[in-house]
Design a protein around this motif. Structure first.
Motif, short mmCIF file in Angstrom:
data_model
loop_
_atom_site.label_atom_id
_atom_site.label_comp_id
_atom_site.label_asym_id
_atom_site.label_seq_id
_atom_site.Cartn_x
_atom_site.Cartn_y
_atom_site.Cartn_z
N VAL A 1 91.35 -38.51 0.78
CA VAL A 1 91.55 -39.87 1.30
C VAL A 1 90.43 -40.21 2.28
CG1 VAL A 1 93.08 -41.35 2.68
CG2 VAL A 1 94.06 -39.79 0.97
N ASP B 1 94.88 -32.38 10.19
CA ASP B 1 95.86 -31.65 9.38
C ASP B 1 96.25 -30.37 10.13
OD1 ASP B 1 96.50 -31.81 6.06
OD2 ASP B 1 96.97 -29.92 7.08
N LEU B 2 97.46 -29.87 9.82
CA LEU B 2 97.88 -28.66 10.54
C LEU B 2 97.62 -27.37 9.77
CD1 LEU B 2 100.66 -27.87 8.97
CD2 LEU B 2 101.76 -29.18 10.73
N ARG C 1 96.44 -43.81 -4.23
CA ARG C 1 95.51 -43.63 -3.12
C ARG C 1 94.60 -44.85 -2.99
NH1 ARG C 1 91.91 -38.24 -3.26
NH2 ARG C 1 93.82 -37.16 -2.66
N ASP D 1 93.15 -30.99 -5.34
CA ASP D 1 92.86 -32.34 -5.84
C ASP D 1 93.09 -32.45 -7.34
OD1 ASP D 1 92.32 -33.79 -3.53
OD2 ASP D 1 90.31 -32.96 -3.38
N ARG E 1 98.62 -31.86 14.68
CA ARG E 1 99.88 -32.28 14.07
C ARG E 1 100.07 -33.78 14.26
NH1 ARG E 1 104.15 -30.18 17.15
NH2 ARG E 1 105.59 -30.23 15.42
N ALA F 1 97.30 -35.85 7.97
CA ALA F 1 97.67 -35.02 6.81
C ALA F 1 96.55 -35.14 5.78
CB ALA F 1 99.02 -35.43 6.23
N THR F 2 95.34 -35.00 6.26
CA THR F 2 94.15 -35.26 5.44
C THR F 2 93.93 -34.20 4.36
OG1 THR F 2 91.85 -36.04 5.66
CG2 THR F 2 92.42 -34.03 6.87
N ALA G 1 105.52 -26.18 6.55
CA ALA G 1 104.47 -26.94 5.85
C ALA G 1 103.21 -26.09 5.72
CB ALA G 1 104.16 -28.23 6.61
C1 LIG Z 1 100.45 -33.14 -0.06
S1 LIG Z 1 99.18 -32.74 1.10
C2 LIG Z 1 98.26 -34.26 1.08
C3 LIG Z 1 96.81 -34.11 1.39
C4 LIG Z 1 96.01 -35.41 1.36
N1 LIG Z 1 96.56 -36.41 2.26
C5 LIG Z 1 95.93 -35.96 -0.03
O1 LIG Z 1 96.64 -36.91 -0.33
O2 LIG Z 1 95.15 -35.44 -0.81
C6 LIG Z 1 100.07 -32.86 2.60
C7 LIG Z 1 99.29 -32.38 3.80
O3 LIG Z 1 100.07 -32.64 4.96
C8 LIG Z 1 99.80 -31.63 5.89
N2 LIG Z 1 100.87 -31.69 6.91
C9 LIG Z 1 102.18 -31.39 6.75
N3 LIG Z 1 102.84 -31.59 7.91
C10 LIG Z 1 101.93 -32.04 8.80
C11 LIG Z 1 102.01 -32.42 10.18
N4 LIG Z 1 103.15 -32.39 10.83
N5 LIG Z 1 100.88 -32.84 10.79
C12 LIG Z 1 99.69 -32.87 10.13
N6 LIG Z 1 99.55 -32.51 8.83
C13 LIG Z 1 100.66 -32.10 8.17
C14 LIG Z 1 99.76 -30.37 5.06
O4 LIG Z 1 99.07 -29.34 5.72
C15 LIG Z 1 99.02 -30.88 3.81
O5 LIG Z 1 97.63 -30.65 3.92
#
Ligand SMILES: C[S@@+](CC[C@H](N)C(=O)[O-])C[C@H]1O[C@@H](n2cnc3c(N)ncnc32)[C@H](O)[C@@H]1O
Length: 247
Positions: free
Chosen positions: A68, A84-85, A43, A28, A112, A62-63, A16
């Motif tokens: 959001v 977020d990771l 959203r 965005d 995570r 997963a910000t 990821a």
């Molecule tokens: C498609 S983006 C969505 C970003 C935001 N939520 C939005 O809708 O604009 C997915 C996000 O999930 C994060 N992500 C993926 N796996 C994750 C995990 N296990 N824990 C935290 N964040 C994670 C990624 O780094 C990425 O920033």
């Protein structure tokens, strides 16, 4: 066994991170464009469920670039923590929060979803977007997400979905397999071509392993009650919500 799970989980996180590392700058705008303007609608629909609960402290997992989190803060007046990771995504999130002058209201934290650095029942509400396709064990991750929400607090989620109608699935398949990689490449270059090519098969694969009915049950087993489901945009978008079970 436990060791195996940790190893696979770490591999998912690495994947990821690599996938999202090069995306933050235009994330965005391109997410909006490539979802044909639907991401913003989905959203808002997700955030509507959180607003109704009048929370004071919200966690957004997963910000990414904090889109959001910013909307949650603006519409609820609550303090928001975004996790977020991917460091580059978070950095963009931090910049976006600063540009909006919301530093006092929103804090972003590297972490995570599978292992949150917060005590039980810390938050009044929780959102997570486009997360479960990137974790090794969605059921365990849901348990971990629910753990940090206080009893009665709102949990809301946004995800892609495979349309259930055969007709729309045909068009969805054509869009995700053919249009998305090309449109991604044209608008965002190599990084977005990779994402465009990855997304369709990843979404299909996820729902083959974890159909929507499984997901609803997994929310309940994680300790989330009154689970609601709304499919949007001909079945290509999914908003889910529920409330943390009272013991
Ligand atoms: C498609 S983006 C969505 C970003 C935001 N939520 C939005 O809708 O604009 C997915 C996000 O999930 C994060 N992500 C993926 N796996 C994750 C995990 N296990 N824990 C935290 N964040 C994670 C990624 O780094 C990425 O920033």
């Amino acid at each position: 066994m436990r060791r195996e799970t940790l190893t696979t989980g770490a591999r998912n996180s690495r994947f990821a991170r690599r996938l999202f590392n090069g995306l933050p700058e235009r994330y965005d705008r391109l997410a909006e464009l490539l979802s044909l303007g639907q991401n913003g609608r989905w959203r808002r629909a997700m955030v509507d469920h959180v607003v109704a609960g009048e929370p004071r402290l919200i966690l957004d997992v997963a910000t990414g670039p904090a889109g959001v989190a910013l909307q949650l803060a603006a519409r609820t007046g609550a303090k928001v923590v975004g996790v977020d990771l991917t460091e580059t995504m978070l950095r963009e999130g931090k910049d976006n929060v600063a540009r909006a002058g919301a530093q006092k209201q929103i804090q972003v934290v590297l972490g995570r979803g599978e292992q949150l650095p917060f005590a039980d029942a810390t938050f009044d509400a929780l959102t997570f977007t486009y997360l479960l396709r990137y974790v090794e064990d969605p059921q365990e991750t849901l348990r971990e997400l629910a753990r940090v929400v206080r009893p009665g607090g709102t949990v809301a989620n946004l995800e892609f979905l495979v349309p259930s109608s055969r007709f729309w699935r045909f068009w969805w398949w054509g869009y995700t397999r053919l249009v998305l990689p090309v449109a991604g490449a044209l608008t965002g270059g190599r990084e977005w071509f990779r994402v465009g090519r990855f997304l369709g098969p990843n979404i299909s694969g996820h729902y083959r392993r974890y159909p929507l009915s499984w997901t609803v049950q997994a929310w309940r087993e994680a300790g989330i009650d009154d689970v609601g489901v709304r499919t949007m945009s001909l079945g290509g978008g999914l908003v889910m919500w529920g409330s943390r079970a009272r013991a």
